[in-house]
Enzyme design. Structure first.
Site, PDB file in Angstrom:
ATOM      1  N   ASP A  93       1.377   2.102  -0.225  1.00 44.35           N
ATOM      2  CA  ASP A  93       1.275   1.211   0.928  1.00 44.35           C
ATOM      3  C   ASP A  93       0.070   1.657   1.746  1.00 44.35           C
ATOM      4  OD1 ASP A  93       2.110  -0.594   3.086  1.00 44.35           O
ATOM      5  OD2 ASP A  93       2.748   1.241   4.101  1.00 44.35           O
ATOM      6  N   ASP A  99      -0.884   0.643   5.719  1.00 40.85           N
ATOM      7  CA  ASP A  99      -0.630   0.957   7.128  1.00 40.85           C
ATOM      8  C   ASP A  99       0.572   1.880   7.261  1.00 40.85           C
ATOM      9  OD1 ASP A  99      -2.698  -0.794   8.186  1.00 40.85           O
ATOM     10  OD2 ASP A  99      -1.412  -2.452   7.597  1.00 40.85           O
ATOM     11  N   ASP A 123       6.326   3.724   4.012  1.00 37.89           N
ATOM     12  CA  ASP A 123       6.872   4.154   5.307  1.00 37.89           C
ATOM     13  C   ASP A 123       7.809   3.133   5.930  1.00 37.89           C
ATOM     14  OD1 ASP A 123       5.077   2.905   7.980  1.00 37.89           O
ATOM     15  OD2 ASP A 123       4.510   2.429   5.937  1.00 37.89           O
ATOM     16  N   SER A 124       7.778   1.866   5.483  1.00 35.92           N
ATOM     17  CA  SER A 124       8.549   0.808   6.133  1.00 35.92           C
ATOM     18  C   SER A 124       9.573   0.213   5.175  1.00 35.92           C
ATOM     19  CB  SER A 124       7.614  -0.295   6.637  1.00 35.92           C
ATOM     20  OG  SER A 124       6.768   0.194   7.661  1.00 35.92           O
TER      21      SER A 124
END
Length: 263
Positions: free
Chosen positions: A7, A9, A213-214
């Protein structure tokens, strides 16, 4: 390890959308020497993702728009679509959400209504550099594969849950930060895009790694043999992931790849 997906961002990029280019180039060269491919998997537009990389980007693959578009080199392998009827139904719901600002995107680029504030348009243009204004998104309702929403800070999970109930499964809401929610084609996500690449390359998921991260990274981390959550990851993602890396601001992806390919 034959494929690594990252990923951008909050994962590969530091706060401020930067990364250590010389360090990356060394790591990427070592990956290629070991026969390992690099895939960028993000909710952002392909053109924005490609702009972060130099000539090495020609040898990488990109799962953009949360899996709605998959490219390897200069070849587009897959493009998803929302039906016009479903896009119109989404617009009916979003226009009844006064706290939400949104744009839509498709293979032809991003679309924002002329009523969208200049500040929001400029903010989203960073992630959608190929975007135009239209009088009414209904005019392009047959040309879309995703809606991108800005919601009040810290309420992305709550809005995602509410919209999931209101939209009745015609799209799937996924959070991609504490102010961002994407509405994507059901069954079309980063993991589905990565699966298309693995099948093309005849690589089993057990020989792939993914960093995120999300919550829009959840399926991708779960499918790979090495699912790695960042130190700054959403708590639910961190709980599910088998492995952890330092935070994005500590160059956690590059630290981990150095251990795998340079030591």
């Amino acid at each position: 390890m034959r494929v690594v997906a990252v990923d951008m961002d909050g994962t590969f990029l530091r706060t401020g959308s930067t990364y250590d280019r010389p360090r990356f180039e060394r790591v990427h060269a070592a990956m290629e020497a070991a026969g390992c491919r690099l895939v960028v998997a993000s909710g952002n537009q392909y053109e924005q993702l490609r702009s972060f990389f130099g000539p090495e980007g020609e040898r990488m693959a990109f799962v953009s728009e949360n899996g709605a578009m998959v490219r390897a080199g200069d070849e587009t392998l897959f493009t998803a679509w929302l039906s016009r009827a479903n896009s119109l139904a989404v617009l009916d719901v979003l226009e009844d959400e006064p706290e939400v600002e949104f744009i839509a995107s498709g293979p032809g680029g991003g679309f924002a209504e002329e009523s969208l504030s200049r500040q929001t348009f400029e903010e989203l243009s960073f992630y959608y550099p190929r975007m135009v204004r239209v009088p009414d998104l209904r005019e392009v309702a047959g040309e879309l594969f995703k809606f991108s929403l800005l919601v009040p800070r810290g309420r992305a999970d709550a809005f995602s849950a509410r919209l999931s109930e209101r939209l009745g499964g015609i799209v799937k809401p996924v959070t991609s930060g504490n102010v961002s929610v994407d509405l994507i084609v059901p069954g079309c996500h980063k993991a589905s895009g990565l699966t298309r690449l693995l099948e093309r390359w005849a690589v089993p998921a057990s020989q792939a790694a993914a960093f995120g991260d999300s919550l829009n990274d959840r399926e991708m981390l779960a499918m790979c043999g090495y699912g790695v959550a960042m130190g700054n990851a959403h708590p639910a993602l961190a709980q599910d992931a088998r492995f952890r890396a330092p935070s994005n601001n500590d160059d956690g992806v590059l630290q981990t790849l150095e251990r795998w390919f340079l030591q």
